[in-house]
Design a protein around this motif. Structure first.
Motif, PDB file in Angstrom:
ATOM      1  N   ILE A 138       2.438   4.217   1.060  1.00  7.69           N
ATOM      2  CA  ILE A 138       0.916   3.931   1.568  1.00  7.69           C
ATOM      3  C   ILE A 138       1.254   4.481   3.226  1.00  7.69           C
ATOM      4  N   MET A 175      -0.770   5.337   6.652  1.00  5.63           N
ATOM      5  CA  MET A 175      -2.125   5.291   7.328  1.00  5.63           C
ATOM      6  C   MET A 175      -1.983   5.936   8.613  1.00  5.63           C
ATOM      7  N   ILE A 193       3.605   5.509   7.698  1.00  6.54           N
ATOM      8  CA  ILE A 193       3.793   5.307   6.265  1.00  6.54           C
ATOM      9  C   ILE A 193       4.952   4.125   5.808  1.00  6.54           C
ATOM     10  N   ASN A 208       9.680   2.025   6.741  1.00  8.20           N
ATOM     11  CA  ASN A 208       8.388   2.289   7.610  1.00  8.20           C
ATOM     12  C   ASN A 208       8.623   3.016   8.714  1.00  8.20           C
ATOM     13  N   HIS A 221      -0.737   0.633  13.026  1.00  7.46           N
ATOM     14  CA  HIS A 221      -0.923   1.334  11.814  1.00  7.46           C
ATOM     15  C   HIS A 221       0.606   1.080  10.960  1.00  7.46           C
ATOM     16  N   SER A 281       0.021  -0.781   7.348  1.00  7.95           N
ATOM     17  CA  SER A 281       0.483  -0.017   6.280  1.00  7.95           C
ATOM     18  C   SER A 281       1.330  -0.810   5.480  1.00  7.95           C
ATOM     19  N   LYS A 296      -0.836  -3.348   3.550  1.00 11.39           N
ATOM     20  CA  LYS A 296      -1.665  -3.012   2.608  1.00 11.39           C
ATOM     21  C   LYS A 296      -0.519  -2.586   1.271  1.00 11.39           C
TER      22      LYS A 296
END
Length: 184
Positions: free
Chosen positions: A93, A95, A99, A148, A155, A159, A162
């Motif tokens: 994902i 953002m 990521i 990550n 963000h 992320s 999410k």
């Protein structure tokens, strides 16, 4: 279907209910940033949650984050008994410039591998995020790998939440919300 779990310790009192209907989540942890992240998780996971956490935040937020991870792990374990699930799930994902990639194996064994730099955003550091992940993994009895990266700490953390919601949605074969794609 509803899944309920409460955890009461000398540091926190947490009451949490997960349900699958079109209600708005009600999340009150005492930490506005964490409330926002958990709301993102629920929205992108296409499930709803009522969560109330009472604690002494003047000492530290560590116990709140850790205990919410424990509660989520316990709920995940209960959910496995009531709902069909896929053993393996993966998502990536983005953002903006950040990521998060999560791989999940509902193996019955607790293992985690977390790759990110330990940097603090406002007051919510990646060490708190790690505590959430470790507590979830150990109580859900799953294997989870998390990567990550990015420049904006907000963000990066968002992320993750999410992606975590989407992993739950994929694992339990929840339907996508095709009407609304953002909480904004």
């Amino acid at each position: 279907m509803k899944i309920y779990y409460k955890r009461i310790t000398s540091e926190t009192k947490i009451f949490c209910k997960i349900y699958f209907c079109n209600k708005k989540s009600k999340i009150k942890t005492g930490i506005s940033f964490l409330n926002h992240m958990l709301e993102q998780m629920c929205f992108h996971g296409n499930f709803n949650m009522t969560l109330y956490c009472f604690s002494d935040l003047s000492i530290d937020i560590h116990h709140v984050v850790e205990d919410i991870g424990i509660v989520f792990g316990k709920i995940f374990k209960k959910l496995k008994k009531k709902k069909k699930y896929k053993r393996y799930s993966y998502c990536s994902i983005p953002m903006d410039e950040s990521i998060t990639k999560i791989s999940l194996d509902v193996s019955g064994r607790s293992y985690y591998n977390i790759i990110f730099k330990n940097i603090t955003y406002f007051f919510f550091g990646f060490d708190y995020l790690k505590e959430f992940i470790v507590s979830f993994v150990n109580n859900a009895k799953v294997t989870m790998h998390v990567k990550n990266k990015g420049k904006n700490m907000h963000h990066r953390i968002e992320s993750f939440f999410k992606a975590f919601g989407i992993i739950i949605k994929k694992t339990f074969l929840l339907k996508d919300n095709l009407k609304k794609h953002s909480t904004k």
